[in-house]
Scaffold this motif. Structure first.
Motif, PDB file in Angstrom:
ATOM      1  N   ASN A 422       3.778 -28.697  28.319  1.00 54.06           N
ATOM      2  CA  ASN A 422       5.161 -29.169  28.356  1.00 54.06           C
ATOM      3  C   ASN A 422       5.992 -28.172  27.569  1.00 54.06           C
ATOM      4  O   ASN A 422       6.070 -28.245  26.342  1.00 54.06           O
ATOM      5  CB  ASN A 422       5.265 -30.573  27.756  1.00 54.06           C
ATOM      6  CG  ASN A 422       6.682 -31.104  27.788  1.00 54.06           C
ATOM      7  OD1 ASN A 422       7.613 -30.439  28.213  1.00 54.06           O
ATOM      8  ND2 ASN A 422       6.851 -32.333  27.317  1.00 54.06           N
ATOM      9  N   ASP A 423       6.579 -27.224  28.268  1.00 52.34           N
ATOM     10  CA  ASP A 423       7.326 -26.151  27.604  1.00 52.34           C
ATOM     11  C   ASP A 423       8.815 -26.439  27.524  1.00 52.34           C
ATOM     12  O   ASP A 423       9.634 -25.522  27.436  1.00 52.34           O
ATOM     13  CB  ASP A 423       7.102 -24.825  28.354  1.00 52.34           C
ATOM     14  CG  ASP A 423       5.726 -24.241  28.085  1.00 52.34           C
ATOM     15  OD1 ASP A 423       4.989 -24.821  27.285  1.00 52.34           O
ATOM     16  OD2 ASP A 423       5.395 -23.202  28.667  1.00 52.34           O
ATOM     17  N   LEU A 431      11.673 -16.471  25.326  1.00 51.58           N
ATOM     18  CA  LEU A 431      10.703 -15.569  24.694  1.00 51.58           C
ATOM     19  C   LEU A 431       9.492 -16.350  24.211  1.00 51.58           C
ATOM     20  O   LEU A 431       8.346 -15.898  24.342  1.00 51.58           O
ATOM     21  CB  LEU A 431      11.360 -14.824  23.524  1.00 51.58           C
ATOM     22  CG  LEU A 431      10.433 -13.886  22.725  1.00 51.58           C
ATOM     23  CD1 LEU A 431       9.820 -12.829  23.631  1.00 51.58           C
ATOM     24  CD2 LEU A 431      11.204 -13.243  21.574  1.00 51.58           C
ATOM     25  N   GLY A 432       9.712 -17.540  23.675  1.00 45.47           N
ATOM     26  CA  GLY A 432       8.601 -18.375  23.240  1.00 45.47           C
ATOM     27  C   GLY A 432       7.715 -18.777  24.398  1.00 45.47           C
ATOM     28  O   GLY A 432       6.486 -18.793  24.289  1.00 45.47           O
ATOM     29  N   ALA A 433       8.329 -19.119  25.537  1.00 42.83           N
ATOM     30  CA  ALA A 433       7.539 -19.473  26.720  1.00 42.83           C
ATOM     31  C   ALA A 433       6.710 -18.286  27.201  1.00 42.83           C
ATOM     32  O   ALA A 433       5.568 -18.451  27.647  1.00 42.83           O
ATOM     33  CB  ALA A 433       8.472 -19.954  27.835  1.00 42.83           C
ATOM     34  N   ARG A 434       7.273 -17.084  27.091  1.00 40.62           N
ATOM     35  CA  ARG A 434       6.549 -15.882  27.532  1.00 40.62           C
ATOM     36  C   ARG A 434       5.339 -15.627  26.624  1.00 40.62           C
ATOM     37  O   ARG A 434       4.249 -15.290  27.103  1.00 40.62           O
ATOM     38  CB  ARG A 434       7.477 -14.678  27.533  1.00 40.62           C
ATOM     39  CG  ARG A 434       6.868 -13.432  28.188  1.00 40.62           C
ATOM     40  CD  ARG A 434       7.813 -12.251  28.148  1.00 40.62           C
ATOM     41  NE  ARG A 434       9.105 -12.574  28.723  1.00 40.62           N
ATOM     42  CZ  ARG A 434      10.266 -12.474  28.079  1.00 40.62           C
ATOM     43  NH1 ARG A 434      10.298 -12.044  26.833  1.00 40.62           N
ATOM     44  NH2 ARG A 434      11.397 -12.801  28.672  1.00 40.62           N
ATOM     45  N   THR A 438       1.379 -15.688  27.672  1.00 40.18           N
ATOM     46  CA  THR A 438       0.493 -14.558  27.369  1.00 40.18           C
ATOM     47  C   THR A 438      -0.779 -15.024  26.678  1.00 40.18           C
ATOM     48  O   THR A 438      -1.887 -14.587  27.011  1.00 40.18           O
ATOM     49  CB  THR A 438       1.233 -13.538  26.486  1.00 40.18           C
ATOM     50  OG1 THR A 438       2.330 -12.994  27.217  1.00 40.18           O
ATOM     51  CG2 THR A 438       0.303 -12.416  26.060  1.00 40.18           C
ATOM     52  N   ALA A 439      -0.637 -15.929  25.712  1.00 39.68           N
ATOM     53  CA  ALA A 439      -1.817 -16.456  25.021  1.00 39.68           C
ATOM     54  C   ALA A 439      -2.760 -17.125  26.004  1.00 39.68           C
ATOM     55  O   ALA A 439      -3.979 -16.941  25.953  1.00 39.68           O
ATOM     56  CB  ALA A 439      -1.391 -17.439  23.935  1.00 39.68           C
ATOM     57  N   THR A 455       3.485 -26.201  33.971  1.00 39.21           N
ATOM     58  CA  THR A 455       4.371 -26.639  32.892  1.00 39.21           C
ATOM     59  C   THR A 455       5.463 -27.522  33.485  1.00 39.21           C
ATOM     60  O   THR A 455       5.679 -27.538  34.698  1.00 39.21           O
ATOM     61  CB  THR A 455       5.021 -25.445  32.169  1.00 39.21           C
ATOM     62  OG1 THR A 455       5.891 -24.770  33.088  1.00 39.21           O
ATOM     63  CG2 THR A 455       3.967 -24.473  31.674  1.00 39.21           C
ATOM     64  N   SER A 456       6.150 -28.222  32.617  1.00 41.00           N
ATOM     65  CA  SER A 456       7.191 -29.138  33.086  1.00 41.00           C
ATOM     66  C   SER A 456       8.400 -28.393  33.631  1.00 41.00           C
ATOM     67  O   SER A 456       8.994 -28.793  34.629  1.00 41.00           O
ATOM     68  CB  SER A 456       7.614 -30.066  31.944  1.00 41.00           C
ATOM     69  OG  SER A 456       8.004 -29.291  30.816  1.00 41.00           O
ATOM     70  N   ASN A 457       8.771 -27.278  32.951  1.00 41.53           N
ATOM     71  CA  ASN A 457       9.963 -26.555  33.405  1.00 41.53           C
ATOM     72  C   ASN A 457       9.840 -25.044  33.239  1.00 41.53           C
ATOM     73  O   ASN A 457      10.831 -24.342  33.138  1.00 41.53           O
ATOM     74  CB  ASN A 457      11.209 -27.058  32.670  1.00 41.53           C
ATOM     75  CG  ASN A 457      11.214 -26.701  31.204  1.00 41.53           C
ATOM     76  OD1 ASN A 457      10.160 -26.616  30.582  1.00 41.53           O
ATOM     77  ND2 ASN A 457      12.395 -26.496  30.641  1.00 41.53           N
ATOM     78  N   GLY A 458       8.603 -24.506  33.192  1.00 42.21           N
ATOM     79  CA  GLY A 458       8.417 -23.051  33.176  1.00 42.21           C
ATOM     80  C   GLY A 458       7.716 -22.557  31.931  1.00 42.21           C
ATOM     81  O   GLY A 458       7.872 -23.133  30.870  1.00 42.21           O
TER      82      GLY A 458
END
Length: 818
Positions: A422-423, A431-434, A438-439, A455-458
């Protein structure tokens, strides 16, 4: 305002420049190249503060600069969550930067201390070990590390299946150290600069070479595949919707949206399975809290039955202890298969540590979570509509920063990772989502498991075993992502076999350096001057006079045999079937160890001779054959730098075209001393070479009866086999001689022989592992502090012997008590 000509000014300028490079590096793209140099400005200024307080001050400022450059968005998100404002949240994050990024302090502390005793190479290794050791021992909230920045390079990121993201971090740090050292030596001319530049440039070269190799070996998409439809609904902020419409209306809206999008995934795009995001169903599935909840559960099961494919979605699970953030596996007709419980909970939002929890905190943050953590990875058989079953593991949100969790799933037999996240809190901070994506992708590279991440929205993505995204979505859009990937039996990567090994190895290396620094006097008795000259050999003595080809053949066979022992030990640890099949173990042991070892022994025996020194002549005699070599004809005596197929030395004769003789002997130093006493050239220089010091270390160990191969590998296994065999006979046949009375002497003797052989193999494998540790530590001491090599070797030999003779009986007693 400080002058940048002063040390303090240069330090601030270096930290600021490294911070800017870090900010560019984390944004990805072609900026991954900056990972090789981003810390160089900071490293170049660290030596301007030669004191320990200065080094720690530099580390603290660098942690603040790095946090501001790479994680400013996290501070703003903290401010939004706690409702104190983004600026206050960012200020708190920067104030706690050394806690958020503790590796900078560990790196600077160890680098400063190691630099006082060792050269630049050991200092760089120790500092890099401290960095990854701190990240391993003090897990960070977001699980970030420098190695993640190499993800945009399809070639460079492949190295992660060997050392994980931590291994990439070590290599990046070493590259930065090399370039920083080259810059510091620029005034000394090209010769001073070239060596660290070459070593630094080797880092990307090695990573890239392995990456090309790994990609070339990656199998083409073929065979069994899995096609998954993932619903990214873009429905966020459930609390706001609940306040406006009520809880039941929100759940109905969420389910209707997912039902409609799922229809397209199953009917039109023929998905094998459906994946919804984390906590998409915001109540306890399968254990309804109300009549409305029971109706919603039934509606989901009805849709699953109609779709005729398995569903995996985020929900809650409840038991007597409390509630869990979970992923439900629901099958057509048969219903709920089971739950995976989220293991890595996010602090405060999902749980509160006991020492922090209390009424005051709950009043300030009433939305703080109270979920319980799960107990690790689980693998479920995903039964598809065509009858196939694909074992998969689930991962929920922050789980994907846990390397060991993915490795545990791979070891349990998973062939794909299903990640639910859930992002929504990244909506304003892509940037946090990217970084989060990556992790997650690195978990696929480390285990070579394909991954379906919703994810809920990307950003939702279909990630193959090389970390490449074959289908995905953008942030903030409502979309259906459907992707198909091969799901073969994955290869056993080094990460899967050894686990997250880089961090523990770094800690072990630091412990080793600490023991060297704090070693007592008896360990440093050879620290000054040369080690004592060994006693000359008593002749006649035995040796093998090997031509170059015979030495190469015997060395390769013996090396293969002994490396095979380590490989067999690792295989038995990881493969339960092999561990329980004594006959299979014996076949492997005989084919990969005994046979090549025996052939190597036959080669040495074929060239064996009796050696003696008599009246200025070296006499080599084998049967009726005799070879006399005058001491004056020996031009040089050199030790074998690599002790293969054993220890030995080489005689170089004059003139230059005369043959060379390779003598394999148990004590080459003693033989060299006898030759020197008889008039041959001296092998010893003013400063002993590494080969000489290694030979001295080997010769310094005094062998006792317990070192005898007959005691270690025949008598000792027999003593271990007797109680184990006795226990087996009592369990299986009711007494010591139960099998003898039932099936006769032949069966009884064969069973005992198998037990004895099994314990012999176990002792040999344990001895091989201990030998590898002793040799590695000896070579490491030889590189770090050569004068202590002999003392360290002798100590380790005694410790290894104690571990072998005490550890195995202790292990047997422990298992017998179970």
């Amino acid at each position: 305002m400080p002058s940048f000509r002063r040390p303090g000014g240069r330090m601030l300028a270096g930290i600021a420049l490294s911070g800017v490079l870090s900010a560019i590096y984390v944004h990805g793209g072609h900026a991954w190249v900056l990972g090789l140099v981003m810390l160089v400005p900071w490293l170049c200024t660290m030596d301007t503060r030669p004191t320990l307080p200065g080094a720690l001050m530099s580390a603290w400022l660098m942690s603040v600069a790095f946090t501001a450059a790479a994680f400013w968005w996290f501070g703003l998100a903290i401010g939004d969550y706690t409702r104190v404002g983004g600026s206050i949240g960012l200020a708190v994050l920067l104030l706690l930067a050394p806690v958020f990024q503790p590796q900078f302090l560990a790196f600077s502390l160890v680098r400063h201390l190691a630099g006082k005793r060792h050269g630049p190479a050991v200092r760089a290794l120790a500092a890099a070990a401290a960095w990854v050791g701190a990240e391993w021992a003090l897990p960070k909230v977001l699980g970030d590390t420098l190695g993640y920045g190499l993800y945009p390079s399809a070639v460079m990121r492949q190295f992660a299946d060997l050392g994980g993201s931590a291994g990439l971090t070590v290599l990046l740090l070493l590259a930065n150290e090399g370039f920083a050292l080259a810059w510091a030596r620029r005034a000394g001319g090209w010769r001073k600069v070239s060596k660290p530049m070459v070593y630094a440039a080797l880092v990307p070269g090695v990573i890239a070479a392995y990456g090309f190799f790994a990609l070339a070996l990656h199998p083409a998409p073929s065979g069994e595949t899995l096609r998954v439809g993932m619903v990214q609904s873009n429905l966020v902020d459930y609390e706001q919707r609940r306040r406006e419409s009520g809880a039941q209306a929100v759940v109905r809206e969420v389910l209707d949206t997912h039902f409609a999008m799922t229809y397209d995934a199953v009917e039109r795009q023929r998905a094998d399975a459906v994946l919804w995001s984390e906590t998409v169903y915001p109540t306890t599935f399968g254990n309804p809290k109300s009549e409305a909840g029971a109706e919603f559960d039934a509606a989901i099961q009805t849709i699953v039955n109609a779709a005729k494919v398995p569903f995996v979605f985020g929900t809650y699970e409840k038991d007597a202890r409390g509630e869990y953030n979970a992923a439900a596996f629901v099958l057509p007709e048969s219903g709920l298969l089971g739950f995976y419980r989220k293991t890595r909970l996010f602090p405060l939002t999902e749980y509160v540590p006991h020492w922090l929890d209390g009424p005051a905190l709950r009043r300030w943050l009433p939305w703080t979570g109270s979920w319980l953590a799960g107990d690790g990875a689980r693998v479920f058989p995903l039964r598809l509509r065509d009858g196939r079953e694909v074992p998969v593991m689930a991962s929920i949100c922050l789980d994907d920063v846990d390397t060991l969790l993915a490795i545990e799933g791979a070891r349990l037999g998973a062939r794909a990772i299903l990640t639910l996240s859930n992002d929504s809190w990244f909506t304003r901070y892509p940037l946090g989502a990217r970084i989060h994506h990556t992790a997650a992708a690195f978990r696929s590279i480390e285990t070579r498991l394909p991954q379906f991440r919703v994810t809920s929205n990307g950003t939702s993505a279909v990630i193959d075993a090389t970390g490449a995204v074959v289908a995905g979505s953008n942030m903030g859009e409502r979309t259906l992502v459907v992707g198909q990937l091969p799901v073969p039996q994955p290869p056993r990567t080094l990460m899967v076999m050894w686990g997250d090994w880089v961090g523990p190895l770094g800690v072990g290396f630091l412990v080793f350096l600490t023991l060297l620094a704090a070693s007592p006097r008896w360990l440093t008795r050879h620290a000054s001057g040369e080690a004592p000259v060994p006693t000359p050999v008593h002749t006649p003595a035995q040796a093998s006079v090997l031509p170059g080809s015979a030495r190469l053949l015997a060395g390769l066979l013996r090396g293969f045999a002994r490396l095979s022992l380590l490989g067999m030990g690792a295989a038995m640890l990881l493969d339960d079937t092999l561990r329980g099949n004594t006959l299979a173990q014996m076949r492997l042991f005989a084919g990969f160890f005994l046979l090549p070892e025996a052939v190597a022994g036959c080669v040495l025996l074929a060239y064996s001779a009796r050696l003696s020194v008599d009246q200025g002549m070296l006499v080599l005699q084998r049967g009726k054959q005799r070879l006399d070599i005058a001491m004056k004809d020996i031009a040089a005596v050199t030790l074998w730098p690599l002790p293969t197929p054993g220890t030995g030395l080489t005689l170089h004769l004059t003139p230059a075209q005369a043959p060379t003789y390779h003598l394999a002997t148990a004590d080459p130093l003693a033989l060299a001393g006898a030759l020197e006493a008889a008039g041959a050239p001296s092998m010893r220089a003013k400063a002993p070479s590494r080969a000489v010091r290694y030979a001295q270390a080997v010769a310094s160990v005094r062998r006792g009866r317990f070192d005898s191969p007959w005691v270690r590998f025949l008598l000792f296994p027999l003593l271990l086999a007797l109680p184990a065999f006795h226990l087996h006979q009592n369990i299986a046949y009711g007494g010591w001689f139960g099998e003898f009375y039932t099936f006769g002497l032949k069966a009884y003797g064969l069973t005992f022989a198998l037990w004895w052989a099994s314990w012999t193999m176990g002792v040999v494998l344990c001895a091989a592992a201990l030998r590898a540790v002793v040799e590695a530590a000896t070579l490491l001491t030889l590189a770090v502090h050569p004068p202590q090599t002999a003392a360290v070797r002798a100590t380790l030999e005694r410790m290894a012997l104690a571990v072998l003779y005490l550890g195995l009986p202790g292990w047997l007693l422990l298992h017998a008590s179970w």
